[in-house]
Design a protein around this motif. Structure first.
Motif, PDB file in Angstrom:
ATOM      1  N   LEU A 144       0.784  -1.089  -0.023  1.00  0.00           N
ATOM      2  CA  LEU A 144       0.007   0.070   0.027  1.00  0.00           C
ATOM      3  C   LEU A 144       0.888   1.281   0.127  1.00  0.00           C
ATOM      4  N   SER A 145       2.039   1.254   0.737  1.00  0.00           N
ATOM      5  CA  SER A 145       2.846   2.432   0.787  1.00  0.00           C
ATOM      6  C   SER A 145       3.591   2.979  -0.585  1.00  0.00           C
ATOM      7  N   GLU A 146       4.158   1.736  -1.242  1.00  0.00           N
ATOM      8  CA  GLU A 146       4.657   1.846  -2.501  1.00  0.00           C
ATOM      9  C   GLU A 146       3.316   2.276  -3.649  1.00  0.00           C
ATOM     10  N   LEU A 147       2.285   1.843  -3.395  1.00  0.00           N
ATOM     11  CA  LEU A 147       1.127   2.413  -4.451  1.00  0.00           C
ATOM     12  C   LEU A 147       0.901   3.926  -3.972  1.00  0.00           C
ATOM     13  N   GLY A 148       0.869   4.171  -2.863  1.00  0.00           N
ATOM     14  CA  GLY A 148       0.598   5.662  -2.487  1.00  0.00           C
ATOM     15  C   GLY A 148       1.809   6.464  -3.029  1.00  0.00           C
ATOM     16  N   ILE A 149       3.058   6.172  -2.659  1.00  0.00           N
ATOM     17  CA  ILE A 149       4.311   6.722  -3.308  1.00  0.00           C
ATOM     18  C   ILE A 149       4.097   6.956  -4.974  1.00  0.00           C
ATOM     19  N   LYS A 150       3.674   5.891  -5.622  1.00  0.00           N
ATOM     20  CA  LYS A 150       3.859   5.872  -6.986  1.00  0.00           C
ATOM     21  C   LYS A 150       2.495   6.957  -7.522  1.00  0.00           C
ATOM     22  N   MET A 151       1.405   6.717  -6.900  1.00  0.00           N
ATOM     23  CA  MET A 151       0.406   7.821  -7.242  1.00  0.00           C
ATOM     24  C   MET A 151       0.655   9.133  -6.903  1.00  0.00           C
ATOM     25  N   ASN A 152       1.357   9.259  -5.777  1.00  0.00           N
ATOM     26  CA  ASN A 152       1.779  10.775  -5.517  1.00  0.00           C
ATOM     27  C   ASN A 152       2.869  11.397  -6.451  1.00  0.00           C
ATOM     28  N   GLU A 153       3.484  10.273  -7.179  1.00  0.00           N
ATOM     29  CA  GLU A 153       4.465  11.117  -8.118  1.00  0.00           C
ATOM     30  C   GLU A 153       3.755  11.135  -9.523  1.00  0.00           C
ATOM     31  N   LEU A 154       2.377  10.761  -9.799  1.00  0.00           N
ATOM     32  CA  LEU A 154       1.864  10.873 -10.772  1.00  0.00           C
ATOM     33  C   LEU A 154       0.800  12.218 -10.399  1.00  0.00           C
ATOM     34  N   GLY A 155       0.950  12.894  -9.195  1.00  0.00           N
ATOM     35  CA  GLY A 155       0.157  14.005  -8.856  1.00  0.00           C
ATOM     36  C   GLY A 155      -1.261  13.817  -8.695  1.00  0.00           C
ATOM     37  N   ILE A 156      -1.469  12.553  -8.417  1.00  0.00           N
ATOM     38  CA  ILE A 156      -2.916  12.173  -8.443  1.00  0.00           C
ATOM     39  C   ILE A 156      -3.440  12.034  -6.931  1.00  0.00           C
ATOM     40  N   ALA A 157      -2.699  11.199  -6.232  1.00  0.00           N
ATOM     41  CA  ALA A 157      -3.129  11.208  -4.647  1.00  0.00           C
ATOM     42  C   ALA A 157      -2.107  11.823  -3.747  1.00  0.00           C
ATOM     43  N   LYS A 158      -2.593  12.580  -2.928  1.00  0.00           N
ATOM     44  CA  LYS A 158      -1.624  13.262  -2.005  1.00  0.00           C
ATOM     45  C   LYS A 158      -1.835  12.690  -0.617  1.00  0.00           C
ATOM     46  N   SER A 159      -0.556  12.868  -0.147  1.00  0.00           N
ATOM     47  CA  SER A 159      -0.312  12.303   1.441  1.00  0.00           C
ATOM     48  C   SER A 159      -1.414  12.477   2.492  1.00  0.00           C
ATOM     49  N   SER A 160      -1.775  14.110   2.232  1.00  0.00           N
ATOM     50  CA  SER A 160      -2.738  14.697   2.989  1.00  0.00           C
ATOM     51  C   SER A 160      -4.230  14.241   3.197  1.00  0.00           C
ATOM     52  N   LYS A 161      -4.440  13.475   2.166  1.00  0.00           N
ATOM     53  CA  LYS A 161      -5.821  12.926   2.261  1.00  0.00           C
ATOM     54  C   LYS A 161      -5.816  11.343   1.596  1.00  0.00           C
ATOM     55  N   PHE A 162      -4.622  10.793   1.845  1.00  0.00           N
ATOM     56  CA  PHE A 162      -4.507   9.355   1.352  1.00  0.00           C
ATOM     57  C   PHE A 162      -5.501   8.311   2.225  1.00  0.00           C
ATOM     58  N   GLY A 163      -5.557   8.599   3.296  1.00  0.00           N
ATOM     59  CA  GLY A 163      -6.462   7.646   4.038  1.00  0.00           C
ATOM     60  C   GLY A 163      -8.070   7.630   3.496  1.00  0.00           C
ATOM     61  N   LYS A 164      -8.559   8.748   3.318  1.00  0.00           N
ATOM     62  CA  LYS A 164     -10.074   8.862   2.829  1.00  0.00           C
ATOM     63  C   LYS A 164      -9.951   8.446   1.376  1.00  0.00           C
ATOM     64  N   THR A 165      -8.960   8.656   0.740  1.00  0.00           N
ATOM     65  CA  THR A 165      -8.643   8.112  -0.646  1.00  0.00           C
ATOM     66  C   THR A 165      -8.770   6.691  -1.074  1.00  0.00           C
ATOM     67  N   VAL A 166      -7.925   6.183  -0.103  1.00  0.00           N
ATOM     68  CA  VAL A 166      -7.896   4.445  -0.194  1.00  0.00           C
ATOM     69  C   VAL A 166      -9.222   3.814  -0.021  1.00  0.00           C
ATOM     70  N   ASP A 167      -9.983   4.512   1.108  1.00  0.00           N
ATOM     71  CA  ASP A 167     -11.249   3.873   1.574  1.00  0.00           C
ATOM     72  C   ASP A 167     -12.163   4.037   0.270  1.00  0.00           C
ATOM     73  N   GLU A 168     -12.204   5.237  -0.476  1.00  0.00           N
ATOM     74  CA  GLU A 168     -12.929   5.171  -1.545  1.00  0.00           C
ATOM     75  C   GLU A 168     -12.641   4.152  -2.625  1.00  0.00           C
ATOM     76  N   TRP A 169     -11.249   3.896  -2.789  1.00  0.00           N
ATOM     77  CA  TRP A 169     -10.902   2.884  -3.920  1.00  0.00           C
ATOM     78  C   TRP A 169     -11.431   1.450  -3.575  1.00  0.00           C
ATOM     79  N   ILE A 170     -11.208   1.378  -2.161  1.00  0.00           N
ATOM     80  CA  ILE A 170     -11.794  -0.111  -1.831  1.00  0.00           C
ATOM     81  C   ILE A 170     -13.188  -0.230  -1.907  1.00  0.00           C
ATOM     82  N   SER A 171     -14.037   0.832  -1.590  1.00  0.00           N
ATOM     83  CA  SER A 171     -15.530   0.897  -1.621  1.00  0.00           C
ATOM     84  C   SER A 171     -16.063   0.424  -3.113  1.00  0.00           C
ATOM     85  N   LYS A 172     -15.291   1.363  -3.859  1.00  0.00           N
ATOM     86  CA  LYS A 172     -15.552   1.216  -5.190  1.00  0.00           C
ATOM     87  C   LYS A 172     -15.232  -0.257  -5.953  1.00  0.00           C
TER      88      LYS A 172
END
Length: 454
Positions: free
Chosen positions: A373-401
């Motif tokens: 999960l950490s590696e996914l977050g770092i790679k998504m951050n490098e793409l400018g898509i998922a930021k560390s400030s809201k990553f928790g809420k974002t992951v919950d949304e990915w899982i729920s979808k």
């Protein structure tokens, strides 16, 4: 900092504002925007952004205006992500003062707050506005012209399906392995292993990012959701010991896995007070963050505040989290540990593979690449898509979808992601290219559209 000059300090969180106010000199007055006082509105045709006043925040705006009139200096200390940029830009437009600066809060210690107030930078309104407009423009045009209109979904497809470099692997029993160098591979490619001979290899612990901490919170079940996990981390950040008034950890929203040079020097001295110089990580192995980066890795503010000494003052889960951050930081400062077991592959003879845990004793024959999960977050951050400030809420949304599934610490694609994995490499290239355009002050819609539709 001239403590005789009246300073208006603007932060986003009411809780943080209250903590900072107690530690500041009387000449500093702290106001919280409590999130957005204005809402962004972007006109794609005119390539313009506006700030629309939130009627519920009128009292805050009135106080900002009144205090700004008498302040000698105004400091805006908010996150450096898109939300923080908009807050800084909208406050600056509203106040319209030549005395506005921007500060970066690194911790809630008294020393850090004074440092922030004395090391402010100029607030470049034109740069902020250009970056915000570019972000809105890219999002609008992506949703209109891209084959996968949702940029986050496109990002997950591009990462979970692309031929990329891996540092993490799973065996047949789903035990986690690491490599000392990146390995170019596909997700479904098995790698045959054999024991390494005469290899003195070491396990290197990097400093912690927000993504690392949230992965730990999830694996240890310290919170029911990732959003709650991020709130737990923020609670630890906001914790101030009642007698000493010391905070415990540095800023909790960061993608960095490195410390500033000054922090290394400071923590080296702290480390020597509790350990041996022979155990300290040598300079050539230290992960150094660029001083221009807004935040460094998460770490304890004071290594003398050991977890056992404050356990009785902290709720159970916050205490457990502080203990882990403390211990992981000590490892990141220390000489790497010699691996008890290492393996190699004939196809990658210069790469060493090793179990993530010393408790894994299987005679493994083969492993396949994975992403934590950490590696996914770092790679998504490098793409400018998922930021560390809201990553928790974002992951919950990915899982729920159903876009991703989690098996302990590792991530696998959901059905909707699997459906488009053949497009992964193309999507990854496009997302990298549009992300590089965000700092372009003369960006044109045609440029963005051409990349998206190519």
């Amino acid at each position: 900092m001239d403590t005789s000059v009246y300073t208006l300090l603007i932060v986003e969180s009411p809780t943080i504002a209250g903590i900072i106010q107690k530690m500041c000199p009387p000449s500093v007055y702290v106001i919280s925007t409590d999130g957005f006082c204005w809402r962004p509105r972007y006109d794609v045709h005119e390539h313009q952004i506006k700030a629309i006043a939130d009627p519920d925040k009128l009292p805050i705006r009135n106080e900002l205006k009144e205090q700004a009139k008498i302040a000698g200096t105004i400091v805006i200390a908010v996150d450096s992500d898109a939300s923080g940029d908009f807050i800084a830009w909208s406050v600056n437009r509203f106040i319209q003062s030549s005395n506005i600066k921007r500060g970066q809060l690194q911790s809630l210690s008294k020393k850090s707050i004074y440092t922030m107030l004395s090391e402010t930078t100029e607030l470049d309104e034109a740069h902020l506005e250009a970056r915000l407009k570019n972000q809105f423009l890219i999002q609008k045009l992506w949703s209109k012209y891209a084959e996968i209109p949702d940029m986050q979904l496109a990002g997950l497809i591009s990462i979970l399906g692309a031929n990329t470099h891996f540092h993490s692997f799973l065996d047949e029993n789903h035990s986690l392995y690491r490599s000392n160098k990146p390995v170019q591979s596909h997700f479904d490619e098995w790698i045959n292993l054999r024991p390494a001979q005469n290899h003195d290899q070491f396990r290197v612990q990097k400093p912690l990012s927000t993504f690392d901490v949230l992965e730990f919170i999830q694996s240890e079940k310290l919170s029911p959701t990732f959003h709650d996990g991020q709130l737990l981390l923020n609670q630890l950040f906001q914790t101030v010991l009642p007698f000493s008034e010391e905070s415990l950890i540095s800023y909790p929203r960061t993608s960095a896995q490195a410390f500033y040079s000054d922090t290394w020097a400071h923590m080296r001295q702290q480390y020597l007070n509790i350990g041996s110089v022979n155990h300290l990580k040598p300079t050539y192995l230290q992960e150094i963050a660029d001083n221009e980066d807004p935040h460094e890795s998460i770490h304890p503010i004071d290594l003398s505040i050991e977890p056992d000494s404050v356990a009785g003052e902290l709720p159970k889960n916050i205490g457990k989290l502080y203990r882990w951050i403390y211990n992981q930081t000590l490892e990141s400062l220390s000489m790497p540990k010699l691996l008890e077991k290492s393996l190699i592959s004939d196809l990658n003879p210069d790469v060493i593979f090793y179990p993530d845990s010393d408790n894994i004793f299987n005679s493994i024959q083969s492993i396949y690449p994975c992403l934590t999960l950490s590696e996914l977050g770092i790679k998504m951050n490098e793409l400018g898509i998922a930021k560390s400030s809201k990553f928790g809420k974002t992951v919950d949304e990915w899982i729920s979808k159903g876009w991703i599934h989690l098996n302990n610490r590792t991530v696998t694609p959901g059905k909707k992601v699997v459906k488009y994995l053949d497009e992964a490499n193309s999507l990854h290239k496009k997302l990298l290219e549009v992300n590089r355009l965000k700092e372009n002050r003369t960006l044109k819609p045609e440029t963005v559209k051409e990349i998206i539709t190519s």
